[in-house]
Design an enzyme around this catalytic site. Sequence first.
Site, PDB file in Angstrom:
ATOM      1  N   GLN A  32       0.831  -1.208   0.000  1.00  0.00           N
ATOM      2  CA  GLN A  32       0.000   0.000   0.000  1.00  0.00           C
ATOM      3  C   GLN A  32       0.862   1.253   0.000  1.00  0.00           C
ATOM      4  O   GLN A  32       2.070   1.181   0.211  1.00  0.00           O
ATOM      5  CB  GLN A  32      -0.882  -0.001   1.268  1.00  0.00           C
ATOM      6  CG  GLN A  32      -0.105  -0.201   2.548  1.00  0.00           C
ATOM      7  CD  GLN A  32      -0.940  -0.849   3.652  1.00  0.00           C
ATOM      8  OE1 GLN A  32      -2.169  -0.843   3.625  1.00  0.00           O
ATOM      9  NE2 GLN A  32      -0.266  -1.458   4.617  1.00  0.00           N
ATOM     10  N   HIS A  63      -8.694   2.979  19.730  1.00  0.00           N
ATOM     11  CA  HIS A  63      -7.941   1.853  20.313  1.00  0.00           C
ATOM     12  C   HIS A  63      -8.581   1.370  21.615  1.00  0.00           C
ATOM     13  O   HIS A  63      -8.677   0.163  21.864  1.00  0.00           O
ATOM     14  CB  HIS A  63      -6.474   2.251  20.503  1.00  0.00           C
ATOM     15  CG  HIS A  63      -5.759   2.420  19.197  1.00  0.00           C
ATOM     16  ND1 HIS A  63      -4.834   3.419  18.952  1.00  0.00           N
ATOM     17  CD2 HIS A  63      -5.858   1.720  18.036  1.00  0.00           C
ATOM     18  CE1 HIS A  63      -4.397   3.314  17.700  1.00  0.00           C
ATOM     19  NE2 HIS A  63      -4.992   2.290  17.119  1.00  0.00           N
ATOM     20  N   GLU A 107       0.159  -8.731  11.242  1.00  0.00           N
ATOM     21  CA  GLU A 107       0.164  -7.547  10.393  1.00  0.00           C
ATOM     22  C   GLU A 107       0.793  -7.910   9.057  1.00  0.00           C
ATOM     23  O   GLU A 107       1.846  -8.549   9.007  1.00  0.00           O
ATOM     24  CB  GLU A 107       0.957  -6.423  11.069  1.00  0.00           C
ATOM     25  CG  GLU A 107       1.374  -5.269  10.221  1.00  0.00           C
ATOM     26  CD  GLU A 107       0.225  -4.504   9.578  1.00  0.00           C
ATOM     27  OE1 GLU A 107       0.223  -4.386   8.349  1.00  0.00           O
ATOM     28  OE2 GLU A 107      -0.640  -4.014  10.329  1.00  0.00           O
ATOM     29  N   ASP A 139      -0.502 -12.341   6.008  1.00  0.00           N
ATOM     30  CA  ASP A 139      -1.850 -11.936   5.610  1.00  0.00           C
ATOM     31  C   ASP A 139      -2.823 -12.537   6.624  1.00  0.00           C
ATOM     32  O   ASP A 139      -2.827 -13.754   6.850  1.00  0.00           O
ATOM     33  CB  ASP A 139      -2.168 -12.465   4.199  1.00  0.00           C
ATOM     34  CG  ASP A 139      -3.573 -12.084   3.737  1.00  0.00           C
ATOM     35  OD1 ASP A 139      -3.860 -12.243   2.540  1.00  0.00           O
ATOM     36  OD2 ASP A 139      -4.377 -11.644   4.582  1.00  0.00           O
ATOM     37  N   GLY A 140      -3.623 -11.684   7.248  1.00  0.00           N
ATOM     38  CA  GLY A 140      -4.534 -12.149   8.299  1.00  0.00           C
ATOM     39  C   GLY A 140      -5.492 -13.226   7.813  1.00  0.00           C
ATOM     40  O   GLY A 140      -5.819 -14.161   8.551  1.00  0.00           O
ATOM     41  N   ASP A 157      -8.331  -5.085  13.563  1.00  0.00           N
ATOM     42  CA  ASP A 157      -7.994  -3.658  13.427  1.00  0.00           C
ATOM     43  C   ASP A 157      -7.479  -3.436  12.012  1.00  0.00           C
ATOM     44  O   ASP A 157      -6.310  -3.151  11.777  1.00  0.00           O
ATOM     45  CB  ASP A 157      -6.936  -3.277  14.463  1.00  0.00           C
ATOM     46  CG  ASP A 157      -6.553  -1.812  14.345  1.00  0.00           C
ATOM     47  OD1 ASP A 157      -5.531  -1.416  14.929  1.00  0.00           O
ATOM     48  OD2 ASP A 157      -7.276  -1.069  13.633  1.00  0.00           O
ATOM     49  N   SER A 158      -8.399  -3.597  11.065  1.00  0.00           N
ATOM     50  CA  SER A 158      -8.020  -3.527   9.655  1.00  0.00           C
ATOM     51  C   SER A 158      -8.176  -2.104   9.140  1.00  0.00           C
ATOM     52  O   SER A 158      -8.717  -1.244   9.838  1.00  0.00           O
ATOM     53  CB  SER A 158      -8.963  -4.430   8.853  1.00  0.00           C
ATOM     54  OG  SER A 158     -10.295  -3.944   9.010  1.00  0.00           O
ATOM     55  N   PRO A 164      -5.079  -4.291   0.522  1.00  0.00           N
ATOM     56  CA  PRO A 164      -4.827  -5.569   1.201  1.00  0.00           C
ATOM     57  C   PRO A 164      -5.884  -5.895   2.248  1.00  0.00           C
ATOM     58  O   PRO A 164      -6.051  -7.051   2.641  1.00  0.00           O
ATOM     59  CB  PRO A 164      -3.471  -5.343   1.868  1.00  0.00           C
ATOM     60  CG  PRO A 164      -3.369  -3.864   2.069  1.00  0.00           C
ATOM     61  CD  PRO A 164      -4.056  -3.272   0.851  1.00  0.00           C
TER      62      PRO A 164
HETATM   63  N1  SAM Z   1      -7.730   2.332  12.647  1.00  0.00           N
HETATM   64  C1  SAM Z   1      -7.501   2.172  11.333  1.00  0.00           C
HETATM   65  C2  SAM Z   1      -8.744   2.267  10.531  1.00  0.00           C
HETATM   66  O1  SAM Z   1      -9.797   1.914  11.034  1.00  0.00           O
HETATM   67  O2  SAM Z   1      -8.672   2.776   9.463  1.00  0.00           O
HETATM   68  C3  SAM Z   1      -6.745   0.894  11.089  1.00  0.00           C
HETATM   69  C4  SAM Z   1      -5.449   1.009  11.561  1.00  0.00           C
HETATM   70  S1  SAM Z   1      -4.344  -0.258  11.267  1.00  0.00           S
HETATM   71  C5  SAM Z   1      -3.040   0.764  10.800  1.00  0.00           C
HETATM   72  C6  SAM Z   1      -4.740  -1.143   9.817  1.00  0.00           C
HETATM   73  C7  SAM Z   1      -3.660  -2.174   9.512  1.00  0.00           C
HETATM   74  O3  SAM Z   1      -4.196  -3.313   8.832  1.00  0.00           O
HETATM   75  C8  SAM Z   1      -2.548  -1.635   8.591  1.00  0.00           C
HETATM   76  O4  SAM Z   1      -1.330  -1.651   9.283  1.00  0.00           O
HETATM   77  C9  SAM Z   1      -2.520  -2.609   7.404  1.00  0.00           C
HETATM   78  O5  SAM Z   1      -1.244  -2.848   6.893  1.00  0.00           O
HETATM   79  C10 SAM Z   1      -3.115  -3.852   8.063  1.00  0.00           C
HETATM   80  N2  SAM Z   1      -3.660  -4.808   7.089  1.00  0.00           N
HETATM   81  C11 SAM Z   1      -4.329  -4.524   5.938  1.00  0.00           C
HETATM   82  N3  SAM Z   1      -4.657  -5.665   5.299  1.00  0.00           N
HETATM   83  C12 SAM Z   1      -4.186  -6.694   6.064  1.00  0.00           C
HETATM   84  C13 SAM Z   1      -4.233  -8.123   5.941  1.00  0.00           C
HETATM   85  N4  SAM Z   1      -4.827  -8.706   4.891  1.00  0.00           N
HETATM   86  N5  SAM Z   1      -3.666  -8.873   6.927  1.00  0.00           N
HETATM   87  C14 SAM Z   1      -3.072  -8.278   8.005  1.00  0.00           C
HETATM   88  N6  SAM Z   1      -2.982  -6.918   8.174  1.00  0.00           N
HETATM   89  C15 SAM Z   1      -3.551  -6.154   7.218  1.00  0.00           C
END
Ligand code: SAM
Length: 349
Positions: A32, A63, A107, A139-140, A157-158, A164
């Site tokens: 990203q 959070h 993550e 990948d989650g 917390d995506s 992604p």
């Molecule tokens: N609070 C924020 C929101 O609601 O917009 C989310 C914050 S957090 C930074 C989101 C995280 O999800 C990012 O670090 C991103 O890289 C991660 N992420 C995105 N897709 C993912 C996946 N498929 N598996 C694991 N982590 C993922």
Amino acid sequence: MSDRWIEETFHADWRVALRASKVLHEVKTDHQHLVIFENPYWGTVLMLDGVVQLTTKDEHVYHEMMAHVPLMALDRPKKVLIVGGGDGGVLREVLKHGCVEKAVLVEIDREVIDTSLQYFPQIPQKALESDRSEVVIADGLKYVAETGELFDCIIVDSSEPIGPSAVLHSKEFFASCRRALTPGGALVTQNGLAQLFPDHLAGTTRIFASLFKRASPYICHQPCYFGGLFALNLATDDKSILGIGPKKLAKRARKRGVADLKYWTPAVHLGAFALPAELERIVDEAVAAGKSGDDRGYELPPTPDAPPTKKAAAKEPSVKEPSEKKTVTRKPVTKKPAEKPTPTAKTGP
Ligand code: SAM
């Protein structure tokens, strides 16, 4: 003062721009577009693919509500899984619960973890290095489908259902989460700006209602998520965890040593489930649909033009790779979970 204005490109018909008084880090990662910058009002801001993820001014709201609502509802949660959340804010709040013995953070983008530790260490604090936490770069969707571990609470917390993160809003993913939960455990996910994207709220609620006995969205007000009430969604097969009274919630917080919070209180916890009438109607309809087998999820309609970030990156002189690529994660990061899945909890309500 740099007068670059960075736009949030999330909504098709309107934009919010934030002054970037200093761009601290901007890179196109494997997953990203990531930019971290300073803003005179919001403090340090993290933006992914043109969407504000957090600011140091108000990150505590999201959070605290992501972590303490499900954990306080549960009786002595020991194992917690956080999917996404590379900034470490949710993990920080989870580890405030003395009863939590292990928290796994999965993550996909290591750059988010490394830059969070470098540019806003006050958010993760020591959580990523705690003996009680395990950090996995994966990948989650794949991790949850393959893990043999069971968790009392899973917190998703995506980012928004783009890039992604789109897979983390799917039935397939939530069904895997259900299998990785202990009986009566709780699954919580971010569910977007409810009044701006009611279809997102409806989609996740349909899926949750088709998989679990209870689907219970709750709301908070996150100032830097421009556009009104922010929804989170809790799913569980144990209805009783949604009936815990204020006295018991306060007692649990005291016993676990959770104190000095800035947003969550027992009253805020209970009040968060009181939805405005228009949202309550959407949720009731979605629950009824989900219970009758309509488990259609939500897909974000493409915005008229792709997040300019990519274009911006193309236009911009090459995005400055950070000079000294200092990996700041001190704890060994586990790349991929080893063992194969062992089918666990019985599926479906
Ligand atoms: N609070 C924020 C929101 O609601 O917009 C989310 C914050 S957090 C930074 C989101 C995280 O999800 C990012 O670090 C991103 O890289 C991660 N992420 C995105 N897709 C993912 C996946 N498929 N598996 C694991 N982590 C993922």
